[in-house]
Design a protein around this motif. Structure first.
Motif, PDB file in Angstrom:
ATOM      1  N   PRO A 125       6.476  -6.342   2.346  1.00  0.00           N
ATOM      2  CA  PRO A 125       6.310  -4.898   2.541  1.00  0.00           C
ATOM      3  C   PRO A 125       4.849  -4.497   2.372  1.00  0.00           C
ATOM      4  N   PRO A 126       4.384  -3.499   3.104  1.00  0.00           N
ATOM      5  CA  PRO A 126       2.964  -3.126   3.032  1.00  0.00           C
ATOM      6  C   PRO A 126       2.607  -2.584   1.659  1.00  0.00           C
ATOM      7  N   ALA A 127       1.436  -2.988   1.186  1.00  0.00           N
ATOM      8  CA  ALA A 127       0.897  -2.330  -0.007  1.00  0.00           C
ATOM      9  C   ALA A 127       0.421  -0.935   0.394  1.00  0.00           C
ATOM     10  N   LEU A 128       0.324  -0.054  -0.572  1.00  0.00           N
ATOM     11  CA  LEU A 128      -0.079   1.328  -0.300  1.00  0.00           C
ATOM     12  C   LEU A 128      -1.343   1.639  -1.090  1.00  0.00           C
ATOM     13  N   LEU A 129      -2.372   2.062  -0.373  1.00  0.00           N
ATOM     14  CA  LEU A 129      -3.631   2.447  -1.006  1.00  0.00           C
ATOM     15  C   LEU A 129      -3.748   3.963  -0.955  1.00  0.00           C
ATOM     16  N   LEU A 130      -3.716   4.603  -2.133  1.00  0.00           N
ATOM     17  CA  LEU A 130      -3.783   6.054  -2.242  1.00  0.00           C
ATOM     18  C   LEU A 130      -5.166   6.451  -2.730  1.00  0.00           C
ATOM     19  N   SER A 131      -5.825   7.274  -1.949  1.00  0.00           N
ATOM     20  CA  SER A 131      -7.161   7.735  -2.337  1.00  0.00           C
ATOM     21  C   SER A 131      -7.074   9.158  -2.874  1.00  0.00           C
ATOM     22  N   SER A 132      -7.991   9.504  -3.783  1.00  0.00           N
ATOM     23  CA  SER A 132      -8.056  10.816  -4.429  1.00  0.00           C
ATOM     24  C   SER A 132      -6.696  11.277  -4.961  1.00  0.00           C
ATOM     25  N   PRO A 133      -6.039  10.485  -5.795  1.00  0.00           N
ATOM     26  CA  PRO A 133      -4.713  10.877  -6.280  1.00  0.00           C
ATOM     27  C   PRO A 133      -4.709  12.087  -7.205  1.00  0.00           C
ATOM     28  N   SER A 134      -5.896  12.539  -7.638  1.00  0.00           N
ATOM     29  CA  SER A 134      -5.928  13.706  -8.532  1.00  0.00           C
ATOM     30  C   SER A 134      -5.933  15.020  -7.763  1.00  0.00           C
ATOM     31  N   ILE A 190      -3.776  13.899  -0.651  1.00  0.00           N
ATOM     32  CA  ILE A 190      -3.727  12.455  -0.900  1.00  0.00           C
ATOM     33  C   ILE A 190      -3.691  11.714   0.432  1.00  0.00           C
ATOM     34  N   GLN A 191      -4.584  10.735   0.558  1.00  0.00           N
ATOM     35  CA  GLN A 191      -4.620   9.894   1.764  1.00  0.00           C
ATOM     36  C   GLN A 191      -3.903   8.589   1.450  1.00  0.00           C
ATOM     37  N   ILE A 192      -2.976   8.207   2.312  1.00  0.00           N
ATOM     38  CA  ILE A 192      -2.221   6.970   2.105  1.00  0.00           C
ATOM     39  C   ILE A 192      -2.490   6.025   3.263  1.00  0.00           C
ATOM     40  N   GLN A 193      -2.896   4.813   2.937  1.00  0.00           N
ATOM     41  CA  GLN A 193      -3.077   3.768   3.932  1.00  0.00           C
ATOM     42  C   GLN A 193      -2.085   2.644   3.648  1.00  0.00           C
ATOM     43  N   GLN A 194      -1.332   2.248   4.673  1.00  0.00           N
ATOM     44  CA  GLN A 194      -0.392   1.134   4.539  1.00  0.00           C
ATOM     45  C   GLN A 194      -1.119  -0.158   4.890  1.00  0.00           C
ATOM     46  N   GLN A 206       0.950  13.470  -7.014  1.00  0.00           N
ATOM     47  CA  GLN A 206       0.376  14.816  -7.043  1.00  0.00           C
ATOM     48  C   GLN A 206       0.497  15.467  -8.407  1.00  0.00           C
ATOM     49  N   THR A 207       1.145  14.767  -9.337  1.00  0.00           N
ATOM     50  CA  THR A 207       1.277  15.291 -10.697  1.00  0.00           C
ATOM     51  C   THR A 207       0.331  14.545 -11.622  1.00  0.00           C
ATOM     52  N   ASP A 208       0.050  15.128 -12.761  1.00  0.00           N
ATOM     53  CA  ASP A 208      -0.857  14.501 -13.723  1.00  0.00           C
ATOM     54  C   ASP A 208      -0.153  13.464 -14.595  1.00  0.00           C
ATOM     55  N   ILE A 209       1.170  13.396 -14.494  1.00  0.00           N
ATOM     56  CA  ILE A 209       1.922  12.496 -15.376  1.00  0.00           C
ATOM     57  C   ILE A 209       2.540  11.347 -14.583  1.00  0.00           C
ATOM     58  N   CYS A 210       1.996  11.072 -13.389  1.00  0.00           N
ATOM     59  CA  CYS A 210       2.596  10.027 -12.561  1.00  0.00           C
ATOM     60  C   CYS A 210       2.298   8.647 -13.166  1.00  0.00           C
ATOM     61  N   ASN A 211       3.328   7.946 -13.546  1.00  0.00           N
ATOM     62  CA  ASN A 211       3.201   6.561 -13.986  1.00  0.00           C
ATOM     63  C   ASN A 211       4.425   5.802 -13.478  1.00  0.00           C
ATOM     64  N   LEU A 212       4.442   4.504 -13.671  1.00  0.00           N
ATOM     65  CA  LEU A 212       5.521   3.697 -13.095  1.00  0.00           C
ATOM     66  C   LEU A 212       6.872   4.003 -13.724  1.00  0.00           C
ATOM     67  N   ASN A 213       6.897   4.350 -14.995  1.00  0.00           N
ATOM     68  CA  ASN A 213       8.177   4.694 -15.620  1.00  0.00           C
ATOM     69  C   ASN A 213       8.766   5.972 -15.027  1.00  0.00           C
ATOM     70  N   GLN A 214       7.896   6.939 -14.750  1.00  0.00           N
ATOM     71  CA  GLN A 214       8.353   8.167 -14.111  1.00  0.00           C
ATOM     72  C   GLN A 214       8.844   7.883 -12.699  1.00  0.00           C
ATOM     73  N   LEU A 215       8.099   7.034 -11.981  1.00  0.00           N
ATOM     74  CA  LEU A 215       8.515   6.659 -10.629  1.00  0.00           C
ATOM     75  C   LEU A 215       9.847   5.917 -10.659  1.00  0.00           C
ATOM     76  N   LEU A 216      10.007   5.027 -11.632  1.00  0.00           N
ATOM     77  CA  LEU A 216      11.264   4.284 -11.761  1.00  0.00           C
ATOM     78  C   LEU A 216      12.435   5.233 -12.005  1.00  0.00           C
TER      79      LEU A 216
END
Length: 396
Positions: A284-293, A297-301, A362-372
């Motif tokens: 699966p493509p990796a995702l590169l997110l620029s300026s996440p703050s 947000i720009q997403i490149q696959q 787009q949130t300030d609390i984005c981490n992998l546990n929140q995503l999970l």
């Protein structure tokens, strides 16, 4: 030889029944009263009991009740010998006998051919019950053995999953930081990932997923992980992803590894040039997110059409290069991150996963546990169908 117990307080009846049944080839024991009969039954465990209904002190009904209360005599066929219940209007007596646990009645005076026939029928039923009990016990033992084997297998799979987890890297700290997430499915899978500094300037980042599930997939996954961690592929520049994938493809052809193949995304980050070079073998493509703050947000696959490792020999893999902006994040993951069963029966899918990741970023609390937590909210089962692996790399 079937054992038959005769309980009767009339010595003549005892003698006649014993003689008749012995001539039929049965092992016959006699008892002169109910108490003696119960004692003999508990000692002998006869296949069949013939017991007179009308006896002093302890009648046949009570003998029958006590016999039926003993689990060791559950399959013993019980015949009540009686003159009661045979005549019209005496049906209630037979009901009482049946309620006490009697299987059959023989009326007095005794007709010997009828006695022999009913004994044969009773012994056939006893044998059927014995066979059923034996099969039941065998099935219970088999079920117990299966449960034991299941517990052993579950313990071994859990230990294997713990071993795989112990090989996974700790999060990086410093100019480049990482977050790692590994959620094994109910069955041992083939996910592994790693990140390590090749030298002071080059960081290798990779995630692989072996086909299938079970111990075989996990063993191959661990083998590949150890090769990458130790950089033990001969004549390979580990700063060049295309060379790494080509060497892996040469070393791990599926015909030599149980017909198993694997997908892998392998990238190298040059910290001074802020440059990411990668190659992708069917992953699966990796995702590169620029300026996440920011909200923009720009997403490149980071995708590739190259084949998985092990399919064909002599495959040439291509490198791709990306410039990494400050405060960018890279996400690499296995397909277990988005192939999640939803309540409507559909699969979450990659596009929905990307949208979820964008909203989370787009949130300030984005981490992998929140995503999970967000991902598992879509899952309809107690366990995931596939391992879920996800690595987030933060480029400061």
């Amino acid at each position: 030889m079937f054992k038959i117990l005769v309980i009767d307080d009339d010595p003549t009846v005892r003698a006649v029944l014993k003689s008749t049944l012995k001539k039929q080839g049965y092992d016959v024991t006699i008892a002169s009263n109910g108490e003696e009969g119960i004692t003999q039954a508990q000692l002998l465990h006869p296949a069949l009991i013939i017991c007179d209904w009308m006896m002093s002190h302890l009648d046949g009904l009570e003998v029958c009740r006590r016999i039926r209360s003993d689990p060791d005599l559950a399959t013993t066929f019980f015949i009540l010998l009686t003159a009661r219940g045979a005549a019209r209007g005496e049906e209630e007596d037979r009901v009482r006998g049946l309620d006490a646990g009697a299987d059959e009645f023989i009326s007095k005076p005794i007709e010997m051919n009828e006695l022999k026939a009913r004994v044969r029928a009773g012994l056939r039923l006893h044998q059927v019950n014995q066979d059923l009990q034996s099969k039941k016990q065998a099935l219970e033992k088999l079920n117990q053995d299966l449960q034991t084997q299941k517990q052993i297998l579950e313990t071994e799979l859990a230990e294997a999953a713990d071993y795989v987890r112990s090989l996974l890297p700790s999060p990086l700290v410093g100019a480049v930081t990482t977050e790692n997430l590994f959620i094994p499915s109910a069955q041992l899978g083939g996910d592994c990932f790693g990140h390590n500094w090749i030298d002071d300037d080059h960081l290798a980042i990779y995630l692989l997923d072996v086909s299938g599930h079970g111990v075989g997939s996990a063993l191959l996954s661990v083998s590949v992980l150890n090769v990458l961690r130790s950089q033990s592929l001969p004549n390979t520049n580990f700063c060049q992803p295309s060379e790494v994938l080509k060497a892996l493809n040469h070393a791990f052809q599926m015909r030599k590894h149980g017909d198993k193949y694997f997908t892998i995304w392998y990238g190298v980050y040059h910290r001074l040039k802020r440059q990411l070079i990668y190659a992708n073998a069917g992953h699966p493509p990796a995702l590169l997110l620029s300026s996440p703050s920011t909200t923009n947000i720009q997403i490149q696959q980071l995708i590739s059409l190259d084949l998985p490792i092990g399919f064909l020999p002599d495959v040439e893999f291509d490198n791709a290069v990306f410039e990494v902006q400050e405060n960018s994040s890279l996400y690499i993951f296995s397909d277990g991150a988005y192939e999640i069963n939803q309540p409507d029966g559909t699969i979450l899918g990659l596009d929905a996963f990307i949208n979820l990741l964008t909203k989370c970023s787009q949130t300030d609390i984005c981490n992998l546990n929140q995503l999970l937590a967000n991902l598992l909210s879509f899952n309809t089962q107690d366990n995931l169908d596939d391992d879920l692996s996800l690595v987030k790399v933060n480029f400061g």
